[in-house]
Write an enzyme that holds these catalytic residues in place. Sequence first.
Site, mmCIF file in Angstrom:
data_model
loop_
_atom_site.group_PDB
_atom_site.id
_atom_site.type_symbol
_atom_site.label_atom_id
_atom_site.label_comp_id
_atom_site.label_asym_id
_atom_site.label_seq_id
_atom_site.Cartn_x
_atom_site.Cartn_y
_atom_site.Cartn_z
ATOM 1 N N ASP A 34 0.788 -1.824 -0.410
ATOM 2 C CA ASP A 34 -0.292 -0.059 -0.251
ATOM 3 C C ASP A 34 0.851 1.191 -0.101
ATOM 4 O O ASP A 34 1.675 1.988 -0.136
ATOM 5 C CB ASP A 34 -1.116 0.365 1.369
ATOM 6 C CG ASP A 34 -2.334 -0.782 1.356
ATOM 7 O OD1 ASP A 34 -1.965 -1.497 0.217
ATOM 8 O OD2 ASP A 34 -2.742 -1.406 1.678
ATOM 9 N N LYS A 56 -3.800 3.973 -3.422
ATOM 10 C CA LYS A 56 -3.905 5.271 -4.188
ATOM 11 C C LYS A 56 -2.930 6.114 -4.597
ATOM 12 O O LYS A 56 -2.128 6.910 -3.360
ATOM 13 C CB LYS A 56 -5.018 5.780 -3.177
ATOM 14 C CG LYS A 56 -5.673 6.885 -4.508
ATOM 15 C CD LYS A 56 -6.905 7.363 -3.086
ATOM 16 C CE LYS A 56 -7.262 8.151 -3.922
ATOM 17 N NZ LYS A 56 -8.525 9.254 -3.235
ATOM 18 N N MET A 169 -7.803 8.269 9.929
ATOM 19 C CA MET A 169 -8.204 9.356 8.802
ATOM 20 C C MET A 169 -9.511 9.755 8.839
ATOM 21 O O MET A 169 -10.846 10.280 7.792
ATOM 22 C CB MET A 169 -8.633 7.451 7.409
ATOM 23 C CG MET A 169 -8.229 6.778 7.592
ATOM 24 S SD MET A 169 -9.501 5.241 7.000
ATOM 25 C CE MET A 169 -10.073 4.276 8.353
HETATM 26 N N1 SAH Z 1 -4.132 -0.252 9.188
HETATM 27 C C1 SAH Z 1 -2.918 0.993 10.412
HETATM 28 C C2 SAH Z 1 -4.136 2.248 9.356
HETATM 29 C C3 SAH Z 1 -4.504 2.074 8.272
HETATM 30 S S1 SAH Z 1 -6.174 3.738 8.083
HETATM 31 C C4 SAH Z 1 -2.743 1.070 11.058
HETATM 32 O O1 SAH Z 1 -2.310 0.121 12.145
HETATM 33 O O2 SAH Z 1 -2.067 1.771 11.624
HETATM 34 C C5 SAH Z 1 -5.364 4.898 7.288
HETATM 35 C C6 SAH Z 1 -4.775 5.907 8.133
HETATM 36 O O3 SAH Z 1 -3.686 5.344 9.485
HETATM 37 C C7 SAH Z 1 -5.023 7.129 8.195
HETATM 38 O O4 SAH Z 1 -5.998 8.343 7.208
HETATM 39 C C8 SAH Z 1 -4.172 7.724 8.678
HETATM 40 O O5 SAH Z 1 -5.282 8.446 10.170
HETATM 41 C C9 SAH Z 1 -3.309 6.052 9.892
HETATM 42 N N2 SAH Z 1 -2.355 6.589 9.645
HETATM 43 C C10 SAH Z 1 -1.472 5.225 9.249
HETATM 44 N N3 SAH Z 1 -0.218 5.038 9.556
HETATM 45 C C11 SAH Z 1 0.154 6.844 9.977
HETATM 46 C C12 SAH Z 1 1.439 6.916 9.894
HETATM 47 N N4 SAH Z 1 2.787 6.709 10.173
HETATM 48 N N5 SAH Z 1 1.187 8.816 10.378
HETATM 49 C C13 SAH Z 1 -0.053 8.988 11.019
HETATM 50 N N6 SAH Z 1 -0.925 8.276 11.006
HETATM 51 C C14 SAH Z 1 -1.214 7.388 10.115
#
Ligand code: SAH
Length: 493
Positions: A34, A56, A169
């Site tokens: 991703d 995306k 998100m």
């Molecule tokens: N599975 C992921 C989340 C996926 S949804 C997890 O466990 O972290 C995607 C969202 O995760 C993004 O829109 C943001 O809100 C958050 N996100 C993921 N990695 C991030 C990062 N390094 N810094 C800030 N937000 C992050």
Amino acid sequence: MGKVMLIGAGPGDAQLLTVKGLAALQKADVIVYDRLVEKAMLQERKASCKLIYVGKEPLHHPIPQEEIEQILVREAATNELVVRLKAGDPYVFGRGGEEGETLYKAGIPFEVIPGITSAIGGLAYAGIPVTHRDFASSFHVITGHLKKGRDPLDWEALARLEGTLVFLMGMTNLPNICANLLANGQKPETGVAIVQWASRGKQLTVTGNLQTIEQKVAESGISSPALIVVGEVVSLRPQLNFFEEMPLFHTKVLLPRARAGKSKLAEQIRDLGGEVTMYPNIQVLDVTPTKTKQELCETREIIFTSKEAVERFFNYLATLHLDIRTLKNTHLTAIGKQTKEALSEKGIVPDSFIQRRSAELILEHLARFQKNSSNLIIGSVVDTAEVGAILSNVKAIEMMPLYDLRPVTERPFDLESFEQICFSSSRSVQNLLDVLTTEEKAILKTKTILSIGRFTSATLQSFGINDFEEADSATPESLIELIQKTKLEGVPQ
Ligand code: SAH
């Protein structure tokens, strides 16, 4: 039929991948990944591994989820190990569950390797503990991606919770989130933090409260991907902010490589909080050995130029069904400390040792020792070619390259985004300049360029690069000092 592994890549920093996840990544035949996955992690893959990007792109539609699932099913049909690499933890808003269900229906075996979710690990990197005895005894991870006209969240219940609220998100919905919490009785002074690109070198954090955060976000320009944290734990940030206080935080260093494998220098830069990209990366390609069993047995001396040469030589012996004891009358010589160590790991104390990979030293060694018998120099294509060119008039010496080192260039590559370009050897200069376009070469000259020592500096000059700084002594430690010094002088905080 193969197997699919759903792997959590962690919040960002490539080092936050689990040990089990890394082992799977190194074995994968295909990696489906991703947008939020740190690309540096992909460098761990084997040379033959296929990469499929399903994230995306800005201004493009994302690949529909069903299509991603079909890719997994399709690849598993013809590959042994398909890795599905997802940001954070695969089951935290990652649609990992759906992918697992599809694989189950298709009868494809799968495993999950959990990852550190950004909702917890990302906050830690901003100095925010998700729980704390004095401030929060629970935490709640909530999607902020709310569909228009249909708000599935029970704001009254959320506002009543005493725990930390973490929205993923949620950036486009930040005004809504704050308004709903306030309307349902949360105190306006409740702390809020926004953490963008958590745990990456480019991490940005903005703090405020339910009333001020919107304004602060607008002023700072912070945006997605970001975490929104609401709760009193935000107040601990000044004391627990270990990451942003590191000496090389927000320093992005490009480290052109000369060798394959791990880089100590990169590790040291990261340990100080810097972000390192190695480019071009070096790939090791095996070269078919030219000597037969008979010829090897008749060789009087074998000189190894590197530890990689030692490893490959022993593999070659194994394919010939030769035991090293067959070569008991062959004189074995190591060039360099690491090569000597690699031999000693195989239980061999070399008969001779040559300090450095210099043709002069090799020539000196040969002059002192059996110059007329048959000598075989084993190493990389470059090593053997360089040594061979100088020794071309010495008849009894032959070269047998066992591997080649090739720069791997994966575009797009944004040279502009680096602050410092750090050259740790002449070959690293050559490797980078060989792959840069004319425009990129022009950009390179506008950057802070650092050289480890005079040989590297001379190579830089031979490429027309004269504006650079040289480390005091030609050591990685000295280069690290220079990185820190030039960062403080040259970069606005
Ligand atoms: N599975 C992921 C989340 C996926 S949804 C997890 O466990 O972290 C995607 C969202 O995760 C993004 O829109 C943001 O809100 C958050 N996100 C993921 N990695 C991030 C990062 N390094 N810094 C800030 N937000 C992050």
